[in-house]
Motif scaffolding. Sequence first.
Motif, PDB file in Angstrom:
ATOM      1  N   SER A  25       0.806  -1.223   0.000  1.00 19.13           N
ATOM      2  CA  SER A  25       0.000   0.000   0.000  1.00 19.13           C
ATOM      3  C   SER A  25       0.839   1.273   0.000  1.00 19.13           C
ATOM      4  N   ASN A  26       2.142   1.138  -0.117  1.00 20.99           N
ATOM      5  CA  ASN A  26       3.020   2.298  -0.261  1.00 20.99           C
ATOM      6  C   ASN A  26       3.480   2.325  -1.717  1.00 20.99           C
ATOM      7  N   PRO A  27       2.774   3.070  -2.587  1.00 27.10           N
ATOM      8  CA  PRO A  27       3.091   3.040  -4.018  1.00 27.10           C
ATOM      9  C   PRO A  27       4.539   3.405  -4.351  1.00 27.10           C
ATOM     10  N   GLY A  28       5.173   4.192  -3.517  1.00 19.22           N
ATOM     11  CA  GLY A  28       6.566   4.565  -3.764  1.00 19.22           C
ATOM     12  C   GLY A  28       7.522   3.388  -3.709  1.00 19.22           C
ATOM     13  N   ASP A  29       7.126   2.336  -3.000  1.00 15.50           N
ATOM     14  CA  ASP A  29       7.987   1.159  -2.874  1.00 15.50           C
ATOM     15  C   ASP A  29       7.772   0.117  -3.971  1.00 15.50           C
ATOM     16  N   MET A  30       6.728   0.244  -4.767  1.00 15.24           N
ATOM     17  CA  MET A  30       6.413  -0.789  -5.752  1.00 15.24           C
ATOM     18  C   MET A  30       7.569  -1.034  -6.725  1.00 15.24           C
ATOM     19  N   SER A  44       5.095  12.502  -4.076  1.00 15.65           N
ATOM     20  CA  SER A  44       4.033  11.565  -3.741  1.00 15.65           C
ATOM     21  C   SER A  44       4.190  11.186  -2.276  1.00 15.65           C
ATOM     22  N   ALA A  45       3.060  10.950  -1.619  1.00 19.98           N
ATOM     23  CA  ALA A  45       3.085  10.653  -0.182  1.00 19.98           C
ATOM     24  C   ALA A  45       3.815   9.352   0.107  1.00 19.98           C
ATOM     25  N   ASP A  46       4.518   9.314   1.235  1.00 13.58           N
ATOM     26  CA  ASP A  46       5.142   8.081   1.715  1.00 13.58           C
ATOM     27  C   ASP A  46       4.162   7.374   2.643  1.00 13.58           C
ATOM     28  N   GLY A  47       4.372   6.097   2.811  1.00 11.65           N
ATOM     29  CA  GLY A  47       3.542   5.324   3.725  1.00 11.65           C
ATOM     30  C   GLY A  47       2.291   4.810   3.050  1.00 11.65           C
ATOM     31  N   PRO A  48       1.501   4.049   3.794  1.00 14.48           N
ATOM     32  CA  PRO A  48       0.288   3.472   3.222  1.00 14.48           C
ATOM     33  C   PRO A  48      -0.652   4.553   2.691  1.00 14.48           C
ATOM     34  N   ALA A  49      -1.108   4.383   1.457  1.00 14.99           N
ATOM     35  CA  ALA A  49      -2.004   5.341   0.818  1.00 14.99           C
ATOM     36  C   ALA A  49      -3.441   5.097   1.265  1.00 14.99           C
ATOM     37  N   GLU A  50      -4.214   6.154   1.332  1.00 12.89           N
ATOM     38  CA  GLU A  50      -5.614   6.076   1.740  1.00 12.89           C
ATOM     39  C   GLU A  50      -6.526   6.242   0.533  1.00 12.89           C
ATOM     40  N   VAL A  51      -7.776   5.801   0.680  1.00 12.29           N
ATOM     41  CA  VAL A  51      -8.761   5.951  -0.392  1.00 12.29           C
ATOM     42  C   VAL A  51      -8.848   7.421  -0.787  1.00 12.29           C
ATOM     43  N   GLY A  52      -8.809   7.653  -2.101  1.00 14.16           N
ATOM     44  CA  GLY A  52      -8.871   8.999  -2.638  1.00 14.16           C
ATOM     45  C   GLY A  52      -7.519   9.622  -2.879  1.00 14.16           C
ATOM     46  N   ALA A  53      -6.467   9.060  -2.291  1.00 10.32           N
ATOM     47  CA  ALA A  53      -5.121   9.600  -2.504  1.00 10.32           C
ATOM     48  C   ALA A  53      -4.725   9.393  -3.957  1.00 10.32           C
ATOM     49  N   SER A  54      -4.006  10.367  -4.481  1.00  6.64           N
ATOM     50  CA  SER A  54      -3.547  10.308  -5.867  1.00  6.64           C
ATOM     51  C   SER A  54      -2.026  10.292  -5.865  1.00  6.64           C
ATOM     52  N   PHE A  55      -1.448   9.578  -6.811  1.00 10.57           N
ATOM     53  CA  PHE A  55       0.005   9.561  -6.944  1.00 10.57           C
ATOM     54  C   PHE A  55       0.361   9.417  -8.407  1.00 10.57           C
ATOM     55  N   GLY A  78      -4.489  -4.797   5.878  1.00 15.01           N
ATOM     56  CA  GLY A  78      -4.435  -6.240   6.071  1.00 15.01           C
ATOM     57  C   GLY A  78      -5.400  -7.032   5.211  1.00 15.01           C
ATOM     58  N   ARG A  79      -6.202  -6.363   4.374  1.00 15.00           N
ATOM     59  CA  ARG A  79      -7.208  -7.074   3.588  1.00 15.00           C
ATOM     60  C   ARG A  79      -7.182  -6.756   2.087  1.00 15.00           C
ATOM     61  N   HIS A  80      -7.191  -5.443   1.744  1.00 20.87           N
ATOM     62  CA  HIS A  80      -7.446  -5.091   0.344  1.00 20.87           C
ATOM     63  C   HIS A  80      -6.858  -3.717   0.035  1.00 20.87           C
ATOM     64  N   PHE A  81      -6.132  -3.630  -1.081  1.00 16.03           N
ATOM     65  CA  PHE A  81      -5.601  -2.360  -1.565  1.00 16.03           C
ATOM     66  C   PHE A  81      -5.789  -2.335  -3.073  1.00 16.03           C
ATOM     67  N   ALA A  82      -6.267  -1.197  -3.612  1.00 14.74           N
ATOM     68  CA  ALA A  82      -6.472  -1.092  -5.058  1.00 14.74           C
ATOM     69  C   ALA A  82      -6.312   0.359  -5.502  1.00 14.74           C
ATOM     70  N   PHE A  83      -5.929   0.512  -6.759  1.00  7.10           N
ATOM     71  CA  PHE A  83      -5.872   1.845  -7.357  1.00  7.10           C
ATOM     72  C   PHE A  83      -6.182   1.729  -8.845  1.00  7.10           C
ATOM     73  N   ARG A  84      -6.696   2.823  -9.379  1.00  6.83           N
ATOM     74  CA  ARG A  84      -6.967   2.843 -10.820  1.00  6.83           C
ATOM     75  C   ARG A  84      -6.016   3.828 -11.485  1.00  6.83           C
ATOM     76  N   VAL A  85      -5.616   3.474 -12.681  1.00 12.44           N
ATOM     77  CA  VAL A  85      -4.735   4.300 -13.500  1.00 12.44           C
ATOM     78  C   VAL A  85      -5.648   5.033 -14.484  1.00 12.44           C
ATOM     79  N   HIS A  86      -5.598   6.376 -14.454  1.00  8.07           N
ATOM     80  CA  HIS A  86      -6.558   7.128 -15.268  1.00  8.07           C
ATOM     81  C   HIS A  86      -5.939   8.275 -16.058  1.00  8.07           C
ATOM     82  N   ALA A  87      -4.631   8.327 -16.147  1.00 13.43           N
ATOM     83  CA  ALA A  87      -3.957   9.292 -17.019  1.00 13.43           C
ATOM     84  C   ALA A  87      -2.550   8.785 -17.271  1.00 13.43           C
TER      85      ALA A  87
END
Length: 169
Positions: A25-30, A44-55, A78-87
């Motif tokens: 959930s830390n997109p910077g580490d992917m 871009s924010a460090d640490g676990p991203a929250e719903v609505g956060a953009s990176f 601990g259960r689910h993380f997702a993001f959509r790519v839109h640009a």
Amino acid sequence: MARVLSVSDSIVIDVSPEVAYRAVSNPGDMGRWSPENLGTTPGSADGPAEVGASFVGRNKRGRFRWVTRCTVTAAEPGRHFAFRVHAIGVGRPRLRGPIATWEYRFEPAGEGTRVTETWTDDRRAWPDLAAGAFDRVVTSGSTFADFQTRNIRTTLRNLKRELERQPAR
């Protein structure tokens, strides 16, 4: 033949669902695990991203580099993380439209966690023939489904290797 619009794979990692979630959930580490992603752009924010956060994700394929604007759509620790790519774009993500959704699910598996990574093609408005031709050009001959299947396997193996090497957190 109709194109495949979603692919996924799973791996069991000997860490808790919370540890696996924190990593993913830390997109910077992917970029540490993905064969294509290089992490995020500065700012871009460090640490676990929250719903609505953009990176803005940085990506590479061979010598080609590009960036994508992404928005977190699920963040259940601990259960689910997702993001959509839109640009997408070369220097900045200027071309807007649905591109893809990436999803990660975390389920207890014995003393570890089953991590499932899913890629979904959000280019639904593209005709199959046009998408197939585009995909084969930008992946050197593969469909995006086949290409992403290989990327997912590599990412999950790399994630497992790194998380199992780290001391328990």
